[in-house]
Scaffold this active site. Structure first.
Site, short mmCIF file in Angstrom:
data_model
loop_
_atom_site.label_atom_id
_atom_site.label_comp_id
_atom_site.label_asym_id
_atom_site.label_seq_id
_atom_site.Cartn_x
_atom_site.Cartn_y
_atom_site.Cartn_z
N HIS A 39 45.23 11.19 -74.16
CA HIS A 39 45.29 12.26 -75.16
C HIS A 39 43.90 12.78 -75.56
O HIS A 39 43.68 13.15 -76.71
CB HIS A 39 46.05 11.82 -76.43
CG HIS A 39 47.49 11.46 -76.18
ND1 HIS A 39 48.33 11.03 -77.18
CD2 HIS A 39 48.24 11.48 -75.05
CE1 HIS A 39 49.54 10.79 -76.68
NE2 HIS A 39 49.51 11.06 -75.38
N GLU A 74 57.73 15.77 -73.36
CA GLU A 74 57.68 14.37 -73.77
C GLU A 74 56.79 14.21 -74.99
O GLU A 74 57.12 13.51 -75.93
CB GLU A 74 57.14 13.48 -72.63
CG GLU A 74 57.25 11.98 -72.91
CD GLU A 74 56.06 11.39 -73.66
OE1 GLU A 74 56.21 10.28 -74.20
OE2 GLU A 74 55.02 12.01 -73.75
N ASP A 125 48.01 11.54 -67.99
CA ASP A 125 49.20 11.60 -68.85
C ASP A 125 49.76 13.02 -68.84
O ASP A 125 49.37 13.83 -69.66
CB ASP A 125 48.84 11.16 -70.27
CG ASP A 125 50.05 11.03 -71.16
OD1 ASP A 125 51.18 11.08 -70.66
OD2 ASP A 125 49.86 10.88 -72.39
#
Ligand SMILES: [Zn+2]
Length: 461
Positions: free
Chosen positions: A425, A327, A293
């Site tokens: 995350h 983002e 990510d």
């Protein structure tokens, strides 16, 4: 795989894909208009599959720059490196577009049970949270499994640290407790909030992610705890034990900083003003290395252009890669692009974003007209050889969202088969979770899709 074995395999794949042009059964399964694209598609797939170039580039990014939160030096260093690399790849109109981004820093942080016995909790502050006073916030914990339980607790919330212990079902359903839970608890007088990590229970990993404070309510510090820790606090409460927790967090905002969306192009040979955007976000959370990510999404999108350039395939329209900034905790990159490019948005024929990880690609999500969907389905038949030919109901991406909505553009995303939310995350978002061949497959799929959409006679719109 041994490199010679791989080379032989690649030759085989390319041969089979090229040969299928000659097979009437194959031809009848797809519309004839894509047949001329079978040969360039096979070359793009062959080139992508021949080496682990994409994976090695992503490994370099994670190993060299680490994670890349907005406002951090590591993000800006990675951005400057990417600009130089895109130039080295021979792409055109390479540019950095300035974006003012928030600069949140985590600092030192800890959470521990102090009563009935001192025990550390595994936690990560939620992004955009305020910190605690230096001595921390100490209070009894109230565990709730839903907003209904929170509201039912009423006046008992006041002065407590509220833990939202909502088991992960899917991201959409559970992320609301991370983004909105702290303010819901603050509205009833809570002094801090803890959230069960938004992800399937794994190996006691806390998952960060941003919260959003509601206007007009007190802002309270908030952190994620590992699922195992949330379950422990739940069991203790269910036994009637009063649990007191001390939360210490240095989290704070520094002044906004300059960052950049990185843009590079392969200019169209006939209609350069018409643009196909492929993209991923280059910023990440401040844990792990942001490989899944979304460093991977950046690299496989960027690969589409590098592969076309390397094979001398210049489509009719321009293909533009965008590496978005911010983002994760602001979306200011996507918003800035919409403003800066608003005059040319009507000439964008497709916006694509890869932000679901680069596991085994299965195809693409697509949002657009029925006619456009039929064309996309036809193009996907070129990806049967790498089993990335499924077209699912919706294409979307956080960063492309503002532009897609403003100009009602067709939108596309990469669909993958992998356990994205297990490491999402977390400190475990590192390159070793990603298979080099999956990255090559994803690069190939995006390259073929972007090339044909940029080159075909009709626009997708
Ligand atoms: Zn992402």
């Amino acid at each position: 795989m041994h490199s010679r074995t791989r080379a032989i395999l690649v030759v085989l794949i390319v041969t089979i894909m090229s040969a299928s042009v000659l097979l009437p059964a194959q031809a009848s399964r797809s519309s004839s208009w894509v047949e001329p694209y079978r040969e360039p598609a096979a070359r793009l797939v062959g080139e992508a599959m021949a080496t682990p170039f994409a994976w090695e580039r992503l490994a370099y990014i994670g190993d060299t720059f680490g994670n890349r939160l907005s406002g951090s030096q590591s993000l800006e260093d990675a951005i400057q490196w990417a600009v130089a690399e895109i130039n080295k790849d021979g792409l055109e109109n390479v540019n950095t577009e300035t974006v003012t981004v928030p600069h949140w820093v985590r600092g030192q942080e800890s959470a521990e049970i102090v009563t009935p016995r001192r025990q550390r909790l595994v936690m990560l502050a939620l992004g955009n949270s305020i910190g605690t006073p230096p001595a921390g916030v100490e209070a009894d914990v109230l565990v709730v499994r839903s907003y209904e339980e929170l509201d039912a607790a009423g006046s008992r919330v006041k002065g407590r640290i509220v833990l939202f212990n909502v088991p992960f079902t899917n991201y959409g359903e559970t992320v609301q407790f991370r983004s909105g839970g702290p303010s819901r608890a603050a509205a009833l007088g809570a002094v801090a909030a803890l959230v069960r990590s938004i992800g399937p229970a794994g190996l006691r990993l806390p998952h960060t992610g941003s919260l959003r404070y509601a206007d007009g309510l007190p802002q309270i510090p908030a952190a994620a705890v590992a699922a195992e820790d949330a379950d422990k606090l739940q069991r203790m409460q269910d036994r009637g034990t009063t649990v007191r927790v001390l939360l210490k967090m240095e989290a704070k905002f520094l002044p906004d900083a300059d960052s950049f969306n990185v843009v590079g192009e392969l200019r169209g040979r006939e209609r350069p003003d018409e643009v196909v955007v492929v993209s991923g976000h280059f910023d990440s959370w401040d844990v792990g290395t942001g490989s899944t990510d979304d460093g991977g999404g950046c690299v496989v999108s960027w690969e589409a252009l590098r592969l076309m350039k390397k094979l001398n395939l210049r489509p009719r329209r321009t293909v533009r890669v965008v590496l978005w900034t911010n983002e994760e905790n602001g979306l200011r990159g996507g918003l800035a692009y919409r403003e800066r490019h608003k005059e040319e948005l009507s000439k964008h024929v497709l916006m694509f974003e890869s932000d679901s990880g680069v596991f085994k690609p299965t195809g693409f999500g697509f949002t657009g007209s029925d006619a456009a969907r039929a064309k996309v389905r036809d193009i996907a038949t070129l990806l049967k050889g790498i089993q990335a030919d499924r077209i699912s109901a919706a294409g979307e991406g956080a960063d492309i969202g503002p532009s897609v909505q403003a100009a009602n553009l067709p939108a596309m995303s990469l669909d993958v088969d992998g356990n994205y939310f297990l490491i999402h995350h977390t400190e475990a978002d590192t390159i070793d979770k990603i298979d080099p061949m999956d990255m090559s497959r994803a690069s190939a799929a995006i390259a073929v899709m972007a090339y044909v959409i940029a080159d075909m006679a009709d626009t997708l719109r």
